[in-house]
Motif scaffolding. Structure first.
Motif, PDB file in Angstrom:
ATOM      1  N   VAL A  37      17.334   0.718  33.826  1.00  0.00           N
ATOM      2  CA  VAL A  37      18.345   0.008  34.607  1.00  0.00           C
ATOM      3  C   VAL A  37      19.228  -0.839  33.683  1.00  0.00           C
ATOM      4  N   PHE A  38      18.605  -1.523  32.716  1.00  0.00           N
ATOM      5  CA  PHE A  38      19.353  -2.324  31.748  1.00  0.00           C
ATOM      6  C   PHE A  38      20.392  -1.463  31.029  1.00  0.00           C
ATOM      7  N   ALA A  39      20.001  -0.266  30.635  1.00  0.00           N
ATOM      8  CA  ALA A  39      20.928   0.637  29.947  1.00  0.00           C
ATOM      9  C   ALA A  39      22.125   0.965  30.833  1.00  0.00           C
ATOM     10  N   GLY A  40      21.864   1.203  32.105  1.00  0.00           N
ATOM     11  CA  GLY A  40      22.961   1.524  33.020  1.00  0.00           C
ATOM     12  C   GLY A  40      23.866   0.348  33.306  1.00  0.00           C
ATOM     13  N   VAL A  41      23.279  -0.833  33.482  1.00  0.00           N
ATOM     14  CA  VAL A  41      24.058  -2.026  33.816  1.00  0.00           C
ATOM     15  C   VAL A  41      24.933  -2.459  32.645  1.00  0.00           C
ATOM     16  N   THR A  42      24.376  -2.422  31.450  1.00  0.00           N
ATOM     17  CA  THR A  42      25.109  -2.894  30.274  1.00  0.00           C
ATOM     18  C   THR A  42      26.007  -1.825  29.666  1.00  0.00           C
ATOM     19  N   GLY A  43      25.753  -0.576  30.008  1.00  0.00           N
ATOM     20  CA  GLY A  43      26.516   0.508  29.398  1.00  0.00           C
ATOM     21  C   GLY A  43      26.014   0.895  28.022  1.00  0.00           C
ATOM     22  N   HIS A  44      24.928   0.274  27.571  1.00  0.00           N
ATOM     23  CA  HIS A  44      24.325   0.611  26.277  1.00  0.00           C
ATOM     24  C   HIS A  44      23.294   1.718  26.512  1.00  0.00           C
TER      25      HIS A  44
ATOM     26  N   LEU B  91      14.720   4.528  24.599  1.00  0.00           N
ATOM     27  CA  LEU B  91      13.475   3.764  24.588  1.00  0.00           C
ATOM     28  C   LEU B  91      12.637   4.067  25.835  1.00  0.00           C
ATOM     29  N   SER B  92      13.301   4.224  26.976  1.00  0.00           N
ATOM     30  CA  SER B  92      12.565   4.595  28.194  1.00  0.00           C
ATOM     31  C   SER B  92      11.822   5.905  27.995  1.00  0.00           C
ATOM     32  N   PHE B  93      12.513   6.882  27.438  1.00  0.00           N
ATOM     33  CA  PHE B  93      11.857   8.166  27.168  1.00  0.00           C
ATOM     34  C   PHE B  93      10.782   8.026  26.093  1.00  0.00           C
TER      35      PHE B  93
ATOM     36  N   THR C 269      26.906   0.796  14.810  1.00  0.00           N
ATOM     37  CA  THR C 269      28.135   1.581  14.915  1.00  0.00           C
ATOM     38  C   THR C 269      29.153   0.842  15.779  1.00  0.00           C
ATOM     39  N   SER C 270      28.709   0.275  16.887  1.00  0.00           N
ATOM     40  CA  SER C 270      29.600  -0.481  17.772  1.00  0.00           C
ATOM     41  C   SER C 270      30.147  -1.709  17.064  1.00  0.00           C
TER      42      SER C 270
END
Length: 105
Positions: free
Chosen positions: A28-35, A41-43, A98-99
């Motif tokens: 969920v954090f990945a989706g909310v932040t766009g990162h 890491l979830s996988f 990279t970002s």
């Protein structure tokens, strides 16, 4: 199911539930932040979850000798899980670097 005491069972079961929650929160954090690199890491945490489930299953059946292969599978999944979590952390670091480089550049 007599192989472990009730408090030890509580620790085992809540650890598995916490691990599932952590995987979900990171997703969920990945989706909310766009990162989206965080989804790696979830996988990467899934093999460790499998390892924990192997331990719980083996203990549930009173450490039956016929299920001793679960101990080997647990050990293998622990190694795989540690490796995939490490790779996921590297991937997150790489994407963040990279970002940052593109912002500074």
């Amino acid at each position: 199911m007599h192989a472990l005491s009730i408090p030890t069972w509580v620790v085992h079961i809540t650890s598995v539930v916490e691990w599932i929650a952590a995987i979900w929160f990171i997703w969920v954090f990945a989706g909310v932040t766009g990162h989206t690199a965080w989804r790696a890491l979830s996988f990467g945490m899934l093999p460790s979850l499998i390892s924990a489930m192997c331990a719980c299953t083996w203990h549930f059946f009173d450490n039956a000798e016929s299920l001793s292969w679960l101990v080997t599978l647990q050990a293998g999944m622990t190694v795989v899980g540690n490796s995939t979590a490490c790779l996921a952390a590297w991937w997150i670091w790489r994407q963040a670097k990279t970002s940052q480089d593109s912002v500074e550049g």
